[in-house]
Design a protein around this motif. Sequence first.
Motif, PDB file in Angstrom:
ATOM      1  N   LEU A 110     116.483  32.947  86.514  1.00 30.41           N
ATOM      2  CA  LEU A 110     116.581  33.539  85.175  1.00 30.41           C
ATOM      3  C   LEU A 110     117.017  35.000  85.247  1.00 30.41           C
ATOM      4  O   LEU A 110     117.853  35.445  84.461  1.00 30.41           O
ATOM      5  N   ILE A 111     116.466  35.723  86.221  1.00 29.17           N
ATOM      6  CA  ILE A 111     116.812  37.137  86.389  1.00 29.17           C
ATOM      7  C   ILE A 111     118.258  37.274  86.848  1.00 29.17           C
ATOM      8  O   ILE A 111     119.013  38.097  86.326  1.00 29.17           O
ATOM      9  N   ASP A 112     118.642  36.449  87.822  1.00 28.62           N
ATOM     10  CA  ASP A 112     120.010  36.524  88.363  1.00 28.62           C
ATOM     11  C   ASP A 112     121.066  36.279  87.291  1.00 28.62           C
ATOM     12  O   ASP A 112     122.132  36.890  87.313  1.00 28.62           O
ATOM     13  N   ARG A 113     120.776  35.365  86.378  1.00 32.78           N
ATOM     14  CA  ARG A 113     121.768  35.117  85.319  1.00 32.78           C
ATOM     15  C   ARG A 113     121.562  36.019  84.110  1.00 32.78           C
ATOM     16  O   ARG A 113     122.175  35.839  83.061  1.00 32.78           O
ATOM     17  N   ALA A 167     120.946  34.952  80.253  1.00 33.75           N
ATOM     18  CA  ALA A 167     122.139  34.679  79.453  1.00 33.75           C
ATOM     19  C   ALA A 167     121.970  33.480  78.532  1.00 33.75           C
ATOM     20  O   ALA A 167     122.625  33.399  77.486  1.00 33.75           O
ATOM     21  N   GLN A 168     121.123  32.533  78.886  1.00 30.05           N
ATOM     22  CA  GLN A 168     120.981  31.321  78.073  1.00 30.05           C
ATOM     23  C   GLN A 168     119.831  31.476  77.087  1.00 30.05           C
ATOM     24  O   GLN A 168     118.867  32.199  77.337  1.00 30.05           O
ATOM     25  N   ASP A 169     119.964  30.794  75.955  1.00 29.77           N
ATOM     26  CA  ASP A 169     118.905  30.828  74.941  1.00 29.77           C
ATOM     27  C   ASP A 169     117.569  30.441  75.569  1.00 29.77           C
ATOM     28  O   ASP A 169     117.476  29.441  76.282  1.00 29.77           O
ATOM     29  N   GLY A 170     116.570  31.240  75.303  1.00 33.15           N
ATOM     30  CA  GLY A 170     115.225  30.948  75.777  1.00 33.15           C
ATOM     31  C   GLY A 170     114.919  31.446  77.183  1.00 33.15           C
ATOM     32  O   GLY A 170     113.780  31.329  77.636  1.00 33.15           O
ATOM     33  N   ASP A 171     115.915  31.995  77.890  1.00 34.03           N
ATOM     34  CA  ASP A 171     115.680  32.470  79.257  1.00 34.03           C
ATOM     35  C   ASP A 171     114.617  33.561  79.318  1.00 34.03           C
ATOM     36  O   ASP A 171     113.716  33.516  80.161  1.00 34.03           O
ATOM     37  N   LEU A 172     114.736  34.545  78.446  1.00 35.54           N
ATOM     38  CA  LEU A 172     113.783  35.653  78.478  1.00 35.54           C
ATOM     39  C   LEU A 172     112.374  35.151  78.174  1.00 35.54           C
ATOM     40  O   LEU A 172     111.415  35.505  78.863  1.00 35.54           O
ATOM     41  N   GLU A 173     112.260  34.311  77.160  1.00 34.28           N
ATOM     42  CA  GLU A 173     110.947  33.767  76.793  1.00 34.28           C
ATOM     43  C   GLU A 173     110.359  32.953  77.945  1.00 34.28           C
ATOM     44  O   GLU A 173     109.159  33.014  78.216  1.00 34.28           O
ATOM     45  N   GLN A 174     111.213  32.192  78.623  1.00 36.34           N
ATOM     46  CA  GLN A 174     110.754  31.390  79.751  1.00 36.34           C
ATOM     47  C   GLN A 174     110.300  32.302  80.897  1.00 36.34           C
ATOM     48  O   GLN A 174     109.288  32.035  81.546  1.00 36.34           O
TER      49      GLN A 174
END
Length: 132
Positions: A66-69, A72-79
């Motif tokens: 998640l950090i490496d990308r 960028a995708q919806d919900g990544d930060l929340e995850q």
Amino acid sequence: MSAELAEDLYKYGRNIGLAFQIVDDILDFTGSTESLGKPAASDLKSGNLTAPTLFALAEKPFLETLIDREFAQDGDLEQAIALIQESSGIEKSRELAIHHAQVAVEHIKQLPPSESRQALVELGDYVVSRIY
């Protein structure tokens, strides 16, 4: 002032500062936007990997993806936030902050008892009290 006293005071300041910063990093995941004065998880969002995140990475390998990308995708930060909160990263950070506050206070024990010394001791207690 002796060189030894100057070194002890420097170590007090360094450790109290580290404790304060680690507490701030914890509050980034546990505090509200209103109490923080900035959006929660803003450090993570901007790519700053703080103590809770670094500890969580050891337990939650997908967090690195998640950090490496860069979320960028919806919900990544929340995850990512959820993974950090599910890990022991916040608790390990809390223990590290308490450790630094205790080390700071140890460096001023040789000062003669005074209101000033007591205030420095109490500052150590205050810094870590912000996470409870």
